[in-house]
Enzyme design. Structure first.
Site, short mmCIF file in Angstrom:
data_model
loop_
_atom_site.label_atom_id
_atom_site.label_comp_id
_atom_site.label_asym_id
_atom_site.label_seq_id
_atom_site.Cartn_x
_atom_site.Cartn_y
_atom_site.Cartn_z
N LYS A 1 4.09 -3.94 -2.28
CA LYS A 1 4.83 -2.99 -3.12
C LYS A 1 6.34 -3.22 -3.02
O LYS A 1 7.04 -3.27 -4.01
CB LYS A 1 4.53 -1.54 -2.71
CG LYS A 1 3.08 -1.14 -2.82
CD LYS A 1 2.87 0.32 -2.41
CE LYS A 1 3.21 0.63 -0.97
NZ LYS A 1 2.37 -0.09 0.02
N ARG B 1 2.67 9.48 -1.87
CA ARG B 1 1.56 8.99 -1.05
C ARG B 1 0.46 10.03 -0.91
O ARG B 1 -0.55 9.76 -0.27
CB ARG B 1 2.07 8.65 0.35
CG ARG B 1 2.33 7.16 0.56
CD ARG B 1 2.72 6.99 2.01
NE ARG B 1 2.61 5.66 2.52
CZ ARG B 1 3.60 4.78 2.57
NH1 ARG B 1 4.78 5.07 2.06
NH2 ARG B 1 3.42 3.61 3.14
N ARG C 1 4.45 -9.96 8.79
CA ARG C 1 5.64 -9.40 8.11
C ARG C 1 6.81 -9.33 9.09
O ARG C 1 6.66 -8.94 10.24
CB ARG C 1 5.33 -8.00 7.59
CG ARG C 1 6.58 -7.28 7.09
CD ARG C 1 6.29 -6.21 6.09
NE ARG C 1 5.56 -5.08 6.63
CZ ARG C 1 5.19 -4.04 5.88
NH1 ARG C 1 5.47 -4.01 4.59
NH2 ARG C 1 4.52 -3.04 6.43
N ARG D 1 7.94 -4.72 12.58
CA ARG D 1 8.05 -3.26 12.59
C ARG D 1 7.11 -2.65 13.63
O ARG D 1 6.00 -3.12 13.80
CB ARG D 1 7.70 -2.70 11.21
CG ARG D 1 8.87 -2.73 10.25
CD ARG D 1 8.47 -2.46 8.82
NE ARG D 1 7.52 -1.37 8.64
CZ ARG D 1 7.10 -0.97 7.44
NH1 ARG D 1 7.56 -1.55 6.34
NH2 ARG D 1 6.23 0.02 7.33
N ARG E 1 -3.18 3.18 9.42
CA ARG E 1 -2.48 3.34 8.14
C ARG E 1 -3.42 3.07 6.97
O ARG E 1 -3.31 3.71 5.93
CB ARG E 1 -1.26 2.41 8.10
CG ARG E 1 -0.19 2.86 9.10
CD ARG E 1 0.89 1.82 9.27
NE ARG E 1 1.66 1.64 8.08
CZ ARG E 1 2.43 0.58 7.84
NH1 ARG E 1 2.50 -0.39 8.73
NH2 ARG E 1 3.11 0.49 6.72
P1 ADP Z 1 4.32 -3.04 1.18
O1 ADP Z 1 5.69 -2.68 0.69
O2 ADP Z 1 3.24 -2.79 0.16
O3 ADP Z 1 3.98 -2.44 2.51
P2 ADP Z 1 5.46 -5.73 1.52
O4 ADP Z 1 6.10 -5.98 0.19
O5 ADP Z 1 6.36 -5.45 2.67
O6 ADP Z 1 4.29 -4.62 1.40
O7 ADP Z 1 4.54 -7.00 1.84
C1 ADP Z 1 3.76 -7.07 3.05
C2 ADP Z 1 3.84 -8.48 3.65
O8 ADP Z 1 3.18 -9.41 2.78
C3 ADP Z 1 5.28 -9.00 3.80
O9 ADP Z 1 5.33 -9.81 4.95
C4 ADP Z 1 5.51 -9.81 2.53
O10 ADP Z 1 6.48 -10.82 2.74
C5 ADP Z 1 4.11 -10.39 2.29
N1 ADP Z 1 3.79 -10.56 0.86
C6 ADP Z 1 4.20 -9.78 -0.18
N2 ADP Z 1 3.68 -10.23 -1.35
C7 ADP Z 1 2.89 -11.29 -1.04
C8 ADP Z 1 2.06 -12.20 -1.80
N3 ADP Z 1 1.92 -12.06 -3.12
N4 ADP Z 1 1.41 -13.16 -1.11
C9 ADP Z 1 1.53 -13.29 0.23
N5 ADP Z 1 2.30 -12.49 1.01
C10 ADP Z 1 2.97 -11.51 0.39
P1 AMP Z 2 6.39 2.08 4.23
O1 AMP Z 2 7.70 1.48 4.55
O2 AMP Z 2 6.27 2.53 2.79
O3 AMP Z 2 5.22 1.22 4.67
O4 AMP Z 2 6.28 3.44 5.09
C1 AMP Z 2 6.28 3.42 6.49
C2 AMP Z 2 5.86 4.79 7.03
O5 AMP Z 2 6.81 5.79 6.63
C3 AMP Z 2 4.52 5.31 6.56
O6 AMP Z 2 3.42 4.80 7.31
C4 AMP Z 2 4.71 6.83 6.76
O7 AMP Z 2 4.59 7.19 8.13
C5 AMP Z 2 6.16 7.02 6.35
N1 AMP Z 2 6.29 7.31 4.90
C6 AMP Z 2 6.90 6.55 3.97
N2 AMP Z 2 6.80 7.09 2.75
C7 AMP Z 2 6.08 8.26 2.92
C8 AMP Z 2 5.61 9.27 2.04
N3 AMP Z 2 5.84 9.22 0.71
N4 AMP Z 2 4.92 10.30 2.58
C9 AMP Z 2 4.68 10.38 3.89
N5 AMP Z 2 5.06 9.45 4.76
C10 AMP Z 2 5.77 8.39 4.29
#
Ligand code: ADP
Ligand code: AMP
Length: 213
Positions: free
Chosen positions: A13, A88, A127, A160, A171
């Site tokens: 995302k 969420r 990541r 992270r 999660r």
């Molecule tokens: P989210 O925001 O949904 O938690 P991220 O955008 O941070 O996810 O992506 C999660 C991990 O996967 C990161 O390490 C990112 O670099 C990697 N990633 C994102 N898109 C792709 C893809 N299309 N193919 C492979 N790895 C990806």
């Molecule tokens: P993210 O960076 O989107 O993966 O979010 C990391 C963490 O932040 C999540 O696992 C939750 O603990 C918290 N968080 C982020 N966005 C929300 C939301 N909209 N509602 C509740 N918790 C959130």
């Protein structure tokens, strides 16, 4: 244009939201990034959020909604935004809808980035995040130019705290229980679009831009 990114943690995302923000010149708003910035600056909000985030739980709706509504009320959001990680829960989506209704406005697209659970744990362990500018990398798929260093701002990259395997499993459970119902919520509003998130990030982006136009 007002866009919501839906999908499991690690679906991509944030990666896609940053590309959308750049292409369509709208702000990328990540509640997770806002919480992490507060944790880094050791604010009261950061301390409270961290206690939930480290366990893989959601931060309570009351706190999260307030932060998001304050953010979208800022001037740079006048022409739209891409929300990443919000809503969420159904109550979060309902509050956002009510607030937009008051302004005679609505969400235009909810983009669901679909990735099976089996792929997620591997993605998360690879990541690496920059806590300074919010950039995200993957050690295999999307590596930084110099190992462990952010391309954009030169800060050190970190795994992270909530990307450890046990926390990722929590999660994912939380996602299926509390966030996945949003797919039906936005389908009912006629704005849900699903893309395959397992392909290369550029391919995912192509699919998204063909939806957004
Ligand atoms: P989210 O925001 O949904 O938690 P991220 O955008 O941070 O996810 O992506 C999660 C991990 O996967 C990161 O390490 C990112 O670099 C990697 N990633 C994102 N898109 C792709 C893809 N299309 N193919 C492979 N790895 C990806
Ligand atoms: P993210 O960076 O989107 O993966 O979010 C990391 C963490 O932040 C999540 O696992 C939750 O603990 C918290 N968080 C982020 N966005 C929300 C939301 N909209 N509602 C509740 N918790 C959130």
């Amino acid at each position: 244009m007002k866009i919501i990114m839906l999908g499991a943690p690690g679906a991509g995302k944030g990666t896609q939201a940053k590309m959308i923000a750049e292409q369509y010149k709208i702000p990328h708003i990540s509640t997770g990034d806002i919480f992490r910035a507060n944790i880094k600056n050791n604010t009261e909000l950061g301390q409270e959020a961290k206690s939930y985030m480290d366990k893989g739980q959601l931060v309570p709706d009351e706190l999260t909604v307030k932060i998001l509504l304050d953010r979208v009320a800022q001037d740079d959001c006048a022409n739209g935004y891409v929300l990443d990680g919000f809503p969420r829960t159904i109550p979060q989506a309902e509050v956002l809808e009510q607030e937009l209704n008051k302004l005679n406005d609505k969400i235009d697209y909810a983009i669901n980035v679909e990735v099976p659970d089996e792929n997620i744990v591997k993605r998360m362990s690879g990541r690496r995040a920059c806590l300074n500018c919010g950039a995200t990398y993957h050690i295999e798929h999307i590596p930084p130019k110099q190992e462990g260093i952010c391309d954009k701002c030169g800060e050190k990259l970190v795994l992270r705290d909530d990307d450890k395997e046990e926390t990722v499993k929590n999660r994912l459970n939380v996602y299926h229980e509390q966030t996945q119902p949003l797919i039906d919520f936005y389908t009912a509003r006629g704005v849900l679009k699903t893309v395959d998130g397992t392909v290369d990030m550029k391919e995912v982006f192509k699919a998204i831009t063909s939806i957004l136009g």
